[in-house]
Scaffold this motif. Structure first.
Motif, mmCIF file in Angstrom:
data_model
loop_
_atom_site.group_PDB
_atom_site.id
_atom_site.type_symbol
_atom_site.label_atom_id
_atom_site.label_comp_id
_atom_site.label_asym_id
_atom_site.label_seq_id
_atom_site.Cartn_x
_atom_site.Cartn_y
_atom_site.Cartn_z
ATOM 1 N N VAL A 197 -55.254 25.610 74.335
ATOM 2 C CA VAL A 197 -54.510 26.322 73.295
ATOM 3 C C VAL A 197 -53.313 27.033 73.902
ATOM 4 O O VAL A 197 -52.193 26.931 73.400
ATOM 5 C CB VAL A 197 -55.422 27.318 72.548
ATOM 6 C CG1 VAL A 197 -54.617 28.275 71.696
ATOM 7 C CG2 VAL A 197 -56.435 26.574 71.694
ATOM 8 N N VAL A 198 -53.516 27.754 74.993
ATOM 9 C CA VAL A 198 -52.440 28.535 75.590
ATOM 10 C C VAL A 198 -51.338 27.644 76.147
ATOM 11 O O VAL A 198 -50.156 27.893 75.946
ATOM 12 C CB VAL A 198 -52.997 29.466 76.696
ATOM 13 C CG1 VAL A 198 -51.876 30.083 77.511
ATOM 14 C CG2 VAL A 198 -53.867 30.551 76.078
ATOM 15 N N PHE A 199 -51.710 26.573 76.829
ATOM 16 C CA PHE A 199 -50.709 25.767 77.515
ATOM 17 C C PHE A 199 -50.144 24.610 76.698
ATOM 18 O O PHE A 199 -49.127 24.041 77.075
ATOM 19 C CB PHE A 199 -51.266 25.251 78.843
ATOM 20 C CG PHE A 199 -51.430 26.345 79.854
ATOM 21 C CD1 PHE A 199 -50.324 26.984 80.392
ATOM 22 C CD2 PHE A 199 -52.688 26.759 80.237
ATOM 23 C CE1 PHE A 199 -50.469 28.000 81.314
ATOM 24 C CE2 PHE A 199 -52.841 27.782 81.156
ATOM 25 C CZ PHE A 199 -51.734 28.405 81.702
ATOM 26 N N THR A 200 -50.770 24.245 75.593
ATOM 27 C CA THR A 200 -50.245 23.118 74.817
ATOM 28 C C THR A 200 -49.815 23.516 73.410
ATOM 29 O O THR A 200 -49.438 22.650 72.635
ATOM 30 C CB THR A 200 -51.275 21.971 74.728
ATOM 31 O OG1 THR A 200 -52.407 22.403 73.983
ATOM 32 C CG2 THR A 200 -51.691 21.495 76.107
ATOM 33 N N LEU A 201 -49.849 24.799 73.083
ATOM 34 C CA LEU A 201 -49.385 25.252 71.769
ATOM 35 C C LEU A 201 -47.875 25.077 71.704
ATOM 36 O O LEU A 201 -47.143 25.605 72.539
ATOM 37 C CB LEU A 201 -49.743 26.712 71.525
ATOM 38 C CG LEU A 201 -49.255 27.274 70.201
ATOM 39 C CD1 LEU A 201 -50.211 26.844 69.092
ATOM 40 C CD2 LEU A 201 -49.154 28.769 70.235
ATOM 41 N N THR A 202 -47.408 24.293 70.755
ATOM 42 C CA THR A 202 -45.974 24.117 70.570
ATOM 43 C C THR A 202 -45.617 24.359 69.110
ATOM 44 O O THR A 202 -46.418 24.122 68.209
ATOM 45 C CB THR A 202 -45.510 22.696 70.966
ATOM 46 O OG1 THR A 202 -46.239 21.744 70.210
ATOM 47 C CG2 THR A 202 -45.707 22.445 72.442
ATOM 48 N N ILE A 203 -44.401 24.847 68.926
ATOM 49 C CA ILE A 203 -43.892 25.093 67.579
ATOM 50 C C ILE A 203 -42.596 24.314 67.453
ATOM 51 O O ILE A 203 -41.623 24.593 68.151
ATOM 52 C CB ILE A 203 -43.646 26.595 67.338
ATOM 53 C CG1 ILE A 203 -44.931 27.392 67.549
ATOM 54 C CG2 ILE A 203 -43.077 26.811 65.944
ATOM 55 C CD1 ILE A 203 -44.745 28.893 67.503
ATOM 56 N N ALA A 204 -42.595 23.321 66.584
ATOM 57 C CA ALA A 204 -41.386 22.538 66.312
ATOM 58 C C ALA A 204 -40.751 23.094 65.043
ATOM 59 O O ALA A 204 -41.422 23.272 64.031
ATOM 60 C CB ALA A 204 -41.745 21.069 66.131
ATOM 61 N N VAL A 205 -39.463 23.399 65.116
ATOM 62 C CA VAL A 205 -38.758 23.984 63.976
ATOM 63 C C VAL A 205 -37.719 22.995 63.470
ATOM 64 O O VAL A 205 -36.891 22.502 64.225
ATOM 65 C CB VAL A 205 -38.103 25.324 64.362
ATOM 66 C CG1 VAL A 205 -37.358 25.917 63.181
ATOM 67 C CG2 VAL A 205 -39.155 26.300 64.872
#
Length: 166
Positions: free
Chosen positions: A35-43
């Motif tokens: 969760v910490v290292f692969t959480l991404t937010i695409a805008v």
């Protein structure tokens, strides 16, 4: 005749319960790390006509003359006397204390290990509160189409903005 007493042999190794507990702890650590290292937010750009029923407000500062990126919006502020010149994605405006700047609606998709977890549309409104030293002070309102965790919103806001919940 000698008295011979048999003593049970000492158990060697972990019990089944201990093995299960260790397995659960290891699994939780692996998931938390993912969760910490692969959480991404695409805008991305948002569709028009979206409603934003959820609101979170922060007090933020934008450093004078230094570009900031929120989502995929690029913001640059320059203060002069009690007036502020804002440049958001190439569009310039002059703001005085109390005036607002509404950023175009955006769509955010949150993924963990490339698996979509949550998506929401959001819109940010900045209300100029004046300058302190080399910083422009704003109240920033983040309106979203879905309720999202505070942790996700805080990942969207750069640390250089010193965001504090209002």
């Amino acid at each position: 005749m000698a008295d011979v007493t048999k003593t049970p042999a000492a158990k060697v190794g972990w019990s089944t319960g201990t093995k299960i507990l260790v397995g659960i702890v290891v699994l939780v650590v692996v998931i938390a790390t993912l969760v910490v290292f692969t959480l991404t937010i695409a805008v991305l750009d948002s569709k028009t006509g979206t409603e934003f029923p959820y609101t979170t407000t922060y007090h933020v500062t934008l450093p004078d003359g230094q570009p900031i990126t929120i989502g995929n919006s690029h913001i640059l502020v320059t203060s002069y006397n009690n007036e502020l010149i804002t440049d958001v994605d190439g569009t310039k405006d002059n703001l005085t204390v109390g005036q607002q700047r509404v950023l175009s609606p955006r769509h955010a998709q949150i993924t963990i290990a490339d698996i979509p977890i949550l998506d929401t549309d959001f819109q940010i409104t900045l209300t100029y509160q004046g300058s302190t030293g080399d910083n422009a002070n704003f109240d920033m309102t983040v309106r979203t189409s879905k309720q999202i965790p505070e942790y996700v919103i805080s990942r969207l806001i750069p640390s250089s903005m010193n965001a504090q919940p209002a």
